[in-house]
Motif scaffolding. Structure first.
Motif, short mmCIF file in Angstrom:
data_model
loop_
_atom_site.label_atom_id
_atom_site.label_comp_id
_atom_site.label_asym_id
_atom_site.label_seq_id
_atom_site.Cartn_x
_atom_site.Cartn_y
_atom_site.Cartn_z
N GLY A 27 10.76 -57.87 -58.52
CA GLY A 27 10.69 -57.11 -57.13
C GLY A 27 9.27 -57.08 -56.38
O GLY A 27 8.73 -58.38 -56.56
N ALA A 51 11.23 -53.75 -55.17
CA ALA A 51 12.67 -53.43 -54.27
C ALA A 51 12.46 -51.98 -53.75
O ALA A 51 11.90 -51.03 -54.37
N GLU A 110 21.33 -61.00 -56.93
CA GLU A 110 20.71 -59.96 -56.23
C GLU A 110 21.84 -58.70 -55.95
O GLU A 110 21.35 -57.41 -55.94
N ARG A 129 15.41 -55.87 -51.90
CA ARG A 129 14.23 -56.63 -51.70
C ARG A 129 14.07 -57.39 -50.27
O ARG A 129 13.19 -57.47 -49.57
N ARG A 148 17.67 -54.29 -46.05
CA ARG A 148 16.89 -53.29 -45.77
C ARG A 148 17.21 -52.64 -44.42
O ARG A 148 17.62 -51.21 -44.28
N ALA A 187 10.03 -47.02 -54.26
CA ALA A 187 10.16 -48.62 -54.59
C ALA A 187 10.05 -48.90 -55.88
O ALA A 187 9.59 -47.86 -56.84
#
Length: 240
Positions: free
Chosen positions: A97, A99, A143, A215, A220, A233
């Motif tokens: 991370g 993340a 991922e 991440r 995002r 996070a």
């Protein structure tokens, strides 16, 4: 002042995953507990999760907990999930991370129009999803975690071949952990948004809380476009 319901639900999830009585403080701060069976990090690691301005931490033993408690007290809460900041106060061997943790409710959800794309459903274990993972490569597939989904897969095809897919895995606290994967040659065309939207809509219809953990900045941005709000996070730390 009442707390955002998304924050309340997210905190409940991570407190359950900690597998030890730790809780997010109402006035901020960091709560550290000893939890060899914590599910917020790999076994033997330290797990850090911040949500809504406070954080919880699990450590595998008393010694690690004491070390982490003293070290993280030197950092503002906003920094305890930042890898470089943590490296400055702890003997870190490896990190996973950070993340971003994002969630959406039915009233905030902004579904993506499919336009000319056709979104198809496949069983989550369908062999065509494994073919997509092979084309995406090991790092991106790991991922995404598409092989872990317990929902149907929502896919887009090109010339009969699956080029993007999304679904979710059922987590504790009625949470739907969303996975999205797009073949490299098809990225940047809105497919993650369309398939991710279908997965989130399916989760919401089942009364679940969609979670988008990412991440990569592009992922995002997709979540934000769909109405997800980043409220925290996650960082996992292996101590030397």
């Amino acid at each position: 002042m009442s707390m955002d319901p998304l924050v309340v639900r997210a905190r409940g999830l991570w407190e359950e995953l900690a597998s030890v009585p730790v809780s997010f403080g109402s006035a901020g701060g960091v709560s550290v507990g000893v939890s060899p069976t914590s599910r917020i990090c790999p076994a033997g690691w330290v797990g850090v999760v911040s949500v809504g301005g406070s954080a919880i931490v699990t450590a595998p033993g008393e010694g690690a907990a004491a070390l982490v408690r003293e070290a993280l007290a030197m950092l503002p809460v906003a920094a305890v999930t930042q890898a470089e900041a943590v490296r400055g106060v702890l003997p870190v061997a490896r990190v996973l991370g950070p993340a971003a943790l994002a969630y959406v409710s039915e009233d905030r959800f902004r579904p993506a129009p499919s336009g000319s794309l056709t979104v198809e459903q496949l069983p989550g274990e369908h062999r065509e999803l494994r073919g997509l993972e092979e084309r995406a490569g090991e790092e991106d597939s790991r991922e995404a975690g598409l092989w872990e989904i317990t929902s149907p897969a929502f896919v887009v095809r090109d010339a009969g071949e699956v080029v993007a897919a999304a679904g979710y895995r059922s987590w504790p606290s009625r949470t739907a952990h969303i996975s999205v994967l797009t073949a490299p040659a098809w990225r940047g065309r809105g497919l993650a948004r369309v398939t991710g939207s279908a997965a989130a809509a399916h989760a919401l219809a089942a009364g679940l809380l969609p979670q988008w953990r990412a991440r990569v900045p592009a992922s995002r941005r997709v979540a934000v476009a769909l109405g997800f709000e980043e409220v925290g996070a996650q960082l996992s730390i292996e101590l030397r």
